[in-house]
Design an enzyme around this catalytic site. Structure first.
Site, PDB file in Angstrom:
ATOM      1  N   ASP A  38       0.825  -1.211   0.000  1.00 46.74           N
ATOM      2  CA  ASP A  38       0.000   0.000   0.000  1.00 46.74           C
ATOM      3  C   ASP A  38       0.861   1.264   0.000  1.00 46.74           C
ATOM      4  O   ASP A  38       1.976   1.259   0.518  1.00 46.74           O
ATOM      5  CB  ASP A  38      -0.922  -0.020   1.231  1.00 46.74           C
ATOM      6  CG  ASP A  38      -2.034   1.003   1.121  1.00 46.74           C
ATOM      7  OD1 ASP A  38      -2.384   1.395  -0.009  1.00 46.74           O
ATOM      8  OD2 ASP A  38      -2.560   1.423   2.172  1.00 46.74           O
ATOM      9  N   GLY A  91      -0.027   5.472  -4.407  1.00 54.81           N
ATOM     10  CA  GLY A  91      -0.646   6.730  -4.832  1.00 54.81           C
ATOM     11  C   GLY A  91      -0.101   7.902  -4.041  1.00 54.81           C
ATOM     12  O   GLY A  91       0.305   8.927  -4.604  1.00 54.81           O
ATOM     13  N   ARG A  92      -0.052   7.751  -2.704  1.00 55.39           N
ATOM     14  CA  ARG A  92       0.436   8.854  -1.868  1.00 55.39           C
ATOM     15  C   ARG A  92       1.907   9.138  -2.139  1.00 55.39           C
ATOM     16  O   ARG A  92       2.335  10.292  -2.181  1.00 55.39           O
ATOM     17  CB  ARG A  92       0.215   8.511  -0.381  1.00 55.39           C
ATOM     18  CG  ARG A  92      -1.203   8.766   0.076  1.00 55.39           C
ATOM     19  CD  ARG A  92      -1.463   8.127   1.413  1.00 55.39           C
ATOM     20  NE  ARG A  92      -1.529   6.682   1.280  1.00 55.39           N
ATOM     21  CZ  ARG A  92      -1.398   5.831   2.300  1.00 55.39           C
ATOM     22  NH1 ARG A  92      -1.149   6.292   3.513  1.00 55.39           N
ATOM     23  NH2 ARG A  92      -1.513   4.543   2.097  1.00 55.39           N
ATOM     24  N   TRP A  93       2.659   8.068  -2.355  1.00 57.75           N
ATOM     25  CA  TRP A  93       4.099   8.244  -2.647  1.00 57.75           C
ATOM     26  C   TRP A  93       4.274   9.128  -3.879  1.00 57.75           C
ATOM     27  O   TRP A  93       5.085  10.040  -3.898  1.00 57.75           O
ATOM     28  CB  TRP A  93       4.734   6.866  -2.870  1.00 57.75           C
ATOM     29  CG  TRP A  93       6.186   6.923  -3.183  1.00 57.75           C
ATOM     30  CD1 TRP A  93       7.220   6.985  -2.287  1.00 57.75           C
ATOM     31  CD2 TRP A  93       6.777   6.932  -4.488  1.00 57.75           C
ATOM     32  NE1 TRP A  93       8.405   7.043  -2.959  1.00 57.75           N
ATOM     33  CE2 TRP A  93       8.178   7.008  -4.308  1.00 57.75           C
ATOM     34  CE3 TRP A  93       6.264   6.887  -5.790  1.00 57.75           C
ATOM     35  CZ2 TRP A  93       9.064   7.031  -5.382  1.00 57.75           C
ATOM     36  CZ3 TRP A  93       7.146   6.911  -6.852  1.00 57.75           C
ATOM     37  CH2 TRP A  93       8.530   6.987  -6.648  1.00 57.75           C
ATOM     38  N   HIS A 153       2.119   3.546  -9.070  1.00 59.19           N
ATOM     39  CA  HIS A 153       1.864   2.120  -9.322  1.00 59.19           C
ATOM     40  C   HIS A 153       3.011   1.504 -10.120  1.00 59.19           C
ATOM     41  O   HIS A 153       3.428   0.377  -9.858  1.00 59.19           O
ATOM     42  CB  HIS A 153       0.537   1.939 -10.067  1.00 59.19           C
ATOM     43  CG  HIS A 153      -0.647   2.327  -9.231  1.00 59.19           C
ATOM     44  ND1 HIS A 153      -0.823   1.882  -7.950  1.00 59.19           N
ATOM     45  CD2 HIS A 153      -1.723   3.123  -9.487  1.00 59.19           C
ATOM     46  CE1 HIS A 153      -1.938   2.386  -7.443  1.00 59.19           C
ATOM     47  NE2 HIS A 153      -2.506   3.155  -8.363  1.00 59.19           N
ATOM     48  N   ASN A 212     -10.690  -2.312  -5.129  1.00 61.14           N
ATOM     49  CA  ASN A 212      -9.897  -1.345  -5.916  1.00 61.14           C
ATOM     50  C   ASN A 212     -10.501  -1.100  -7.298  1.00 61.14           C
ATOM     51  O   ASN A 212     -10.269  -0.057  -7.905  1.00 61.14           O
ATOM     52  CB  ASN A 212      -8.450  -1.819  -6.095  1.00 61.14           C
ATOM     53  CG  ASN A 212      -7.622  -1.786  -4.825  1.00 61.14           C
ATOM     54  OD1 ASN A 212      -6.692  -2.574  -4.666  1.00 61.14           O
ATOM     55  ND2 ASN A 212      -7.928  -0.883  -3.903  1.00 61.14           N
ATOM     56  N   SER A 248      -7.740  -4.738   5.219  1.00 61.23           N
ATOM     57  CA  SER A 248      -8.398  -4.416   3.943  1.00 61.23           C
ATOM     58  C   SER A 248      -8.785  -5.658   3.135  1.00 61.23           C
ATOM     59  O   SER A 248      -8.442  -5.773   1.947  1.00 61.23           O
ATOM     60  CB  SER A 248      -7.513  -3.478   3.104  1.00 61.23           C
ATOM     61  OG  SER A 248      -7.239  -2.292   3.809  1.00 61.23           O
ATOM     62  N   GLU A 287       1.660 -13.214  12.143  1.00 59.70           N
ATOM     63  CA  GLU A 287       2.254 -12.047  12.789  1.00 59.70           C
ATOM     64  C   GLU A 287       2.067 -10.859  11.843  1.00 59.70           C
ATOM     65  O   GLU A 287       2.269 -10.997  10.626  1.00 59.70           O
ATOM     66  CB  GLU A 287       3.748 -12.275  13.048  1.00 59.70           C
ATOM     67  CG  GLU A 287       4.031 -13.366  14.050  1.00 59.70           C
ATOM     68  CD  GLU A 287       3.496 -13.039  15.443  1.00 59.70           C
ATOM     69  OE1 GLU A 287       3.476 -11.851  15.817  1.00 59.70           O
ATOM     70  OE2 GLU A 287       3.096 -13.987  16.154  1.00 59.70           O
TER      71      GLU A 287
HETATM   72  C1  IPE Z   1      -5.150  -2.609   0.022  1.00 55.86           C
HETATM   73  O1  IPE Z   1      -4.914  -1.242  -0.121  1.00 55.86           O
HETATM   74  C2  IPE Z   1      -5.131  -3.284  -1.308  1.00 55.86           C
HETATM   75  C3  IPE Z   1      -3.817  -3.393  -1.937  1.00 55.86           C
HETATM   76  C4  IPE Z   1      -2.685  -2.972  -1.443  1.00 55.86           C
HETATM   77  C5  IPE Z   1      -3.824  -4.043  -3.219  1.00 55.86           C
HETATM   78  P1  IPE Z   1      -6.087  -0.178  -0.246  1.00 55.86           P
HETATM   79  O2  IPE Z   1      -5.438   1.139  -0.457  1.00 55.86           O
HETATM   80  O3  IPE Z   1      -7.069  -0.614  -1.253  1.00 55.86           O
HETATM   81  O4  IPE Z   1      -6.765  -0.266   1.192  1.00 55.86           O
HETATM   82  P2  IPE Z   1      -7.661   0.779   1.969  1.00 55.86           P
HETATM   83  O5  IPE Z   1      -8.683   1.314   0.998  1.00 55.86           O
HETATM   84  O6  IPE Z   1      -6.741   1.866   2.444  1.00 55.86           O
HETATM   85  O7  IPE Z   1      -8.242   0.022   3.105  1.00 55.86           O
HETATM   86  C1  IPE Z   2      -1.650   0.319  -3.309  1.00 60.29           C
HETATM   87  O1  IPE Z   2      -1.442   1.676  -3.358  1.00 60.29           O
HETATM   88  C2  IPE Z   2      -1.839  -0.298  -4.669  1.00 60.29           C
HETATM   89  C3  IPE Z   2      -3.239  -0.590  -4.989  1.00 60.29           C
HETATM   90  C4  IPE Z   2      -4.213  -0.543  -4.146  1.00 60.29           C
HETATM   91  C5  IPE Z   2      -3.530  -0.984  -6.356  1.00 60.29           C
HETATM   92  P1  IPE Z   2      -2.633   2.700  -3.312  1.00 60.29           P
HETATM   93  O2  IPE Z   2      -3.061   3.008  -4.708  1.00 60.29           O
HETATM   94  O3  IPE Z   2      -3.715   2.262  -2.411  1.00 60.29           O
HETATM   95  O4  IPE Z   2      -1.894   3.964  -2.706  1.00 60.29           O
HETATM   96  P2  IPE Z   2      -2.458   4.962  -1.615  1.00 60.29           P
HETATM   97  O5  IPE Z   2      -2.867   4.136  -0.445  1.00 60.29           O
HETATM   98  O6  IPE Z   2      -3.595   5.699  -2.234  1.00 60.29           O
HETATM   99  O7  IPE Z   2      -1.279   5.824  -1.321  1.00 60.29           O
HETATM  100 MG    MG Z   3      -4.073   2.494  -0.431  1.00 59.27          MG
END
Ligand code: IPE
Ligand code: IPE
Ligand code: MG
Length: 233
Positions: free
Chosen positions: A15, A18-20, A32, A63, A184, A195
């Site tokens: 996870d 996107g924020r990165w 991604h 997602n 999630s 763990e």
């Molecule tokens: C969990 O991350 C799914 C994956 C890393 C593939 P999400 O970004 O979808 O989870 P939430 O929405 O923060 O719970």
């Molecule tokens: C995890 O990164 C990858 C997928 C869920 C496909 P995110 O896309 O959830 O990234 P954040 O959590 O928005 O930063």
């Molecule tokens: Mg995420």
């Protein structure tokens, strides 16, 4: 790395892509892309350290509800790494297993995912499970329906075999990057005694050293599985 007790099966909730990217004023899709590259690096390091089973959460069923543009970018990344650059997958020298509901994916992607499983079927030693359009609740419901359709009662062992992870050992260690402290909808049944480890690093920046630190933390954990240690009796 220090001498440690390795998990037999490690799983990653990758996870924070996107924020990165957004923190670097780049589009989420860039996150991604860098996330997939890091997946190869981290998985290769797991195998190098001697962990034989790695499971990664690449795409949850939830997602797919993201804006179409982002979902399309994710699908394009699948096209890249399961087709055009699929030698990257072979370099891992692992049998690849895809877990999740493939029926809801675009047909070309479904075929690619089936293709990579067939192409790597003969590889023994390392196993990489990639969860794509995966959701643990629907996995459990599907297993229940399978049991019902067979008209049999199940016990814990036979039920486990109806899950997509089948006869695999449960994940010993689940690592989530990105700072959120939740599962999630990931491996809810299988994680009963896993763990858990949560890192503030975003997935694209989770390094080999971060992985080693996580494994060192795992190694120091006392897994009791409900039992009591002799010295505490
Ligand atoms: C969990 O991350 C799914 C994956 C890393 C593939 P999400 O970004 O979808 O989870 P939430 O929405 O923060 O719970
Ligand atoms: C995890 O990164 C990858 C997928 C869920 C496909 P995110 O896309 O959830 O990234 P954040 O959590 O928005 O930063
Ligand atoms: Mg995420």
């Amino acid at each position: 790395m220090k001498k440690v007790k390795l998990p037999a099966h490690i799983a990653f909730i990758m996870d924070g892509n996107g924020r990165w990217a957004r923190r670097r004023f780049r589009p989420r899709g860039y996150g991604h892309k860098m996330g997939v590259q890091n997946m190869f690096k981290v998985c290769a390091h797991c195998f190098h350290l001697g962990i034989r089973i790695v499971t990664v959460y690449a795409l949850s069923s939830e997602n797919l509800k993201r804006p179409k543009e982002e979902v399309d970018e994710l699908f394009d990344l699948f096209r890249t790494y399961f087709s055009r650059k699929k030698e990257k997958m072979f370099e891992l020298n692992a049998k690849i297993n895809i877990l999740g509901d493939l029926t809801a994916l675009p047909e070309d992607i479904r075929q690619m995912l089936i293709g990579i499983m067939e192409d790597t079927r003969g590889i023994t030693g390392n196993l990489l499970n990639i969860c794509v359009n995966y959701g643990a609740r629907s996995e459990i419901v599907r297993a229940v329906n399978a049991a019902v359709s067979y008209g049999r009662f199940v016990d814990e062992n036979s039920f486990k075999n109806l899950l997509t992870t089948g006869g695999l050992p449960d994940p010993d260690f689940i690592v989530r990057t990105g700072g959120e402290v939740r599962l999630s909808n990931f491996l809810l049944y299988q994680a009963a005694y896993s763990e858990l480890y949560f890192s503030h690093k975003m997935w694209p920046e989770f390094s080999r050293r971060d992985l080693e630190r996580a494994i060192e933390a795992y190694s120091a954990r006392d897994r009791r599985f409900g039992n009591v240690r002799e010295e505490n009796l």
